[in-house]
Motif scaffolding. Structure first.
Motif, short mmCIF file in Angstrom:
data_model
loop_
_atom_site.label_atom_id
_atom_site.label_comp_id
_atom_site.label_asym_id
_atom_site.label_seq_id
_atom_site.Cartn_x
_atom_site.Cartn_y
_atom_site.Cartn_z
N ALA A 38 1.20 -1.08 0.33
CA ALA A 38 0.06 -0.51 -0.17
C ALA A 38 0.98 1.06 0.43
O ALA A 38 1.73 1.18 1.14
CB ALA A 38 -1.33 0.10 1.40
N THR A 39 0.36 2.49 -1.21
CA THR A 39 1.51 3.33 -1.24
C THR A 39 0.62 5.06 -0.27
O THR A 39 -0.36 4.09 0.18
CB THR A 39 1.63 4.02 -2.93
OG1 THR A 39 0.00 3.35 -3.12
CG2 THR A 39 2.26 3.41 -2.81
N THR A 40 1.41 5.38 0.50
CA THR A 40 1.14 6.86 1.29
C THR A 40 -0.58 7.34 0.92
O THR A 40 -1.63 6.98 1.69
CB THR A 40 2.23 7.75 1.17
OG1 THR A 40 2.92 7.17 1.95
CG2 THR A 40 1.63 8.84 2.36
N ASP A 41 -0.79 7.61 -0.63
CA ASP A 41 -2.23 7.65 -1.00
C ASP A 41 -3.79 6.92 -0.53
O ASP A 41 -4.45 7.24 -0.24
CB ASP A 41 -2.39 8.59 -2.50
CG ASP A 41 -1.60 7.13 -3.10
OD1 ASP A 41 -0.43 5.57 -2.67
OD2 ASP A 41 -2.26 6.61 -4.40
N ASP B 111 -4.28 4.68 4.39
CA ASP B 111 -5.46 5.30 6.01
C ASP B 111 -6.63 4.38 5.01
O ASP B 111 -7.17 3.65 5.88
CB ASP B 111 -5.82 6.04 5.42
CG ASP B 111 -4.51 6.67 6.45
OD1 ASP B 111 -3.93 6.13 6.94
OD2 ASP B 111 -4.64 8.42 6.26
N GLU B 112 -6.95 4.07 4.23
CA GLU B 112 -8.10 3.23 3.80
C GLU B 112 -8.05 1.47 3.47
O GLU B 112 -8.68 1.34 4.09
CB GLU B 112 -8.39 3.84 1.93
CG GLU B 112 -9.54 5.11 2.38
CD GLU B 112 -9.92 4.77 0.14
OE1 GLU B 112 -9.87 4.16 -0.19
OE2 GLU B 112 -9.55 6.55 -0.08
N LYS C 14 -3.06 -8.20 1.39
CA LYS C 14 -2.89 -8.62 -0.29
C LYS C 14 -4.29 -7.95 -1.59
O LYS C 14 -4.09 -7.68 -2.31
CB LYS C 14 -1.74 -9.49 -0.85
CG LYS C 14 -0.30 -8.78 -0.21
CD LYS C 14 0.51 -10.50 -0.98
CE LYS C 14 1.85 -10.13 -0.54
NZ LYS C 14 3.10 -11.90 -0.66
N GLU C 15 -5.30 -8.68 -1.10
CA GLU C 15 -6.14 -8.77 -1.48
C GLU C 15 -7.13 -7.16 -1.88
O GLU C 15 -6.97 -6.68 -2.48
CB GLU C 15 -7.38 -9.05 -1.16
CG GLU C 15 -7.34 -11.07 -1.50
CD GLU C 15 -8.02 -11.77 -0.34
OE1 GLU C 15 -8.97 -11.07 -0.16
OE2 GLU C 15 -7.76 -13.17 -0.70
N ILE C 16 -6.91 -6.25 -0.79
CA ILE C 16 -7.44 -5.38 -0.75
C ILE C 16 -6.53 -4.02 -1.47
O ILE C 16 -6.98 -3.41 -2.35
CB ILE C 16 -7.34 -4.77 0.81
CG1 ILE C 16 -8.71 -5.51 1.72
CG2 ILE C 16 -7.97 -3.59 0.27
CD1 ILE C 16 -8.17 -5.46 2.68
#
Ligand code: NDP
Length: 421
Positions: free
Chosen positions: A389-392, A395-396, A413-415
């Protein structure tokens, strides 16, 4: 007025701005921090052997940490989520109650020389003690610069120890190492005294080496927290913290984890300060077993009359303000400047207080909501980062992950993969 509130929610630039406005660092050290200046390869290559690179860890700070009525911006270097948040949280609670107060009991280092093949151990002990002044002189002549600075070897004790039919006569040299931890200093002195002891006693020296069991460098930190400062159910929580402290005295299984929590904080600041954290761990872990049983290092008691919870932590804390790699690493220079370039005793006081704060945070969570509530949030963040997950989207992803029944890397990983479509 500096804006430390919500520090954890700020961006790096905003955090640096707060530090700049607080005038904690001069321009030189602020630039080092701002440019994230780390140890360069050439320096690293001269420090240890077989160097192939440098290795980084997160460098965080805890603001408004009050020790002996002085407010510090405490630097912490750790890879473990929730350590900094916990220290910050407990530091804030104690700050509102006047902060931590500390006592330095002494600041000396001990080294020893073990002799064997001695016929009359009692007579040998007496012989060594009769020649104490001469032996101290030998030690000080081996390292004259520390004497010039006002320190040096100041005492010598002797003990007979027997193990499996072998007797050792052990001479313990006590040295005031001033601002240094003193390992090299002591080892130099001990090697000189070793030669004198062999010719004096006719015994054979097995080794001459510093001891990391620094019982002459004890530092205590204490805090008093009114029950009301612990929340609505403060008295109930305080009593449970007292019970948790007793449990860590009674059960070594618990004591190990109780103390690990203390070292979450202590190691973070010891590493940041450029000190030898293995030496500090060895010192304190052996202190935890000083009664012959490994026990919790801190104690928490309730004073029902005063309605306060009292926390106390006494540890050997032979940290230094000079020597070793302290003057070499640019990050350590920033850390020292952040703390106001403390002398060895002040640094030790801050470090033991951080340990006590870390312990308070852990116990409060453990006997309250349990630690997983806070931990799992941070764990979710680590999993999301691991899953790519990258910073952008971080949070989500964390939010979605926490809503899942199975919070693990596969789910993370799925998310994350749904964002790449
Ligand atoms: P150093 O060998 O670096 O000695 C301290 C240095 O600081 C000396 O050069 C001394 O100068 C200088 N100094 C300047 N000002 C002061 C002052 N006010 N008070 C005292 N010294 C001052 O370090 P240590 O002897 O402290 O040894 C620590 C190092 O040893 C660490 O790197 C540690 O990892 C390592 N080590 C640890 C061991 C262990 O824990 N068992 C074993 C072996 C090594 P001067 O000489 O002019 O007096």
């Amino acid at each position: 007025m500096n804006n430390w509130s919500g520090f954890y929610k700020k961006t790096r630039d905003e955090r640096l701005n707060v530090i700049k406005e607080a005038n904690i660092l001069d321009n030189e050290h602020f630039d080092l921090l701002n440019n994230n200046k780390i140890l360069d390869f050439e320096t690293a290559n001269n420090m240890v052997e077989n160097v192939v690179g440098t290795f980084s860890l997160p460098f965080s700070v805890v603001p408004n940490f009050v020790v002996d009525k002085k407010s510090y911006l405490v630097p912490m270097v750790t890879e473990e989520p929730s350590v900094v948040a916990a220290c910050s949280n407990a530091g804030k609670i104690v700050e509102r109650c006047g902060g931590f107060s500390t006592t330095i009991h002494d600041r000396k280092m001990i080294g020893h020389i073990a002799l064997y093949d001695i016929n009359d151990v009692e007579a040998t002990c007496n012989l060594i003690l009769d020649n104490k002044e001469l032996l101290l002189k030998t030690a000080n002549e081996a390292y004259p610069s520390i004497v010039k600075r006002g320190g040096g070897a100041c005492d010598l004790e002797v003990k007979v120890l027997t193990e499996d039919n072998t007797s050792f006569v052990v001479a313990y040299l006590i040295v005031d190492t001033l601002e240094a931890m003193g390992a090299n200093m002591l080892n130099t002195m001990l090697e000189a005294v070793k030669i004198s002891l062999e010719s004096l006693t006719g015994g054979v020296a097995l080794m001459a080496i510093l001891s990391n069991y620094a019982t002459r460098s004890l530092v205590s930190s204490r805090c008093e927290i009114p029950f009301s400062n612990l929340g609505d159910n403060g008295e109930y929580l305080a009593k449970r913290i007292e019970l948790a402290s007793k449990f860590a005295q009674a059960d070594t299984y618990r004591a190990a984890t109780h103390n690990k929590g203390i070292f979450n904080g202590i190691d973070s600041i010891v590493i940041a300060s450029g000190n030898d954290w293995r030496a500090i761990e060895a010192s304190c872990q052996s202190w935890a077993a000083r009664d012959g049983k490994y026990k919790g290092l801190s104690t928490w008691t309730c004073d029902l009359e005063k309605q306060v919870l009292i926390g106390e932590l006494t540890l050997p804390m032979p940290v230094a303000s000079v020597g070793g790699s302290i003057g070499i690493n640019p990050s350590v220079k920033v850390v020292r400047a952040m703390l106001g370039n403390p002398d060895a005793k002040t640094l030790a006081s801050i470090i033991v207080s951080v340990g006590l704060a870390q312990n308070l945070a852990a116990l409060r969570a453990l006997v309250g909501d349990g630690i997983q509530k806070g931990h799992m949030k941070l764990h979710a963040k680590s999993l999301a980062i691991l899953a790519g997950a990258t910073t952008d989207i971080l949070d989500e992803v964390v939010e979605k992950l926490r809503a899942e029944k199975h919070m693990n890397l596969a789910t993370a990983k799925e998310i994350v993969s749904t964002y790449k479509k």
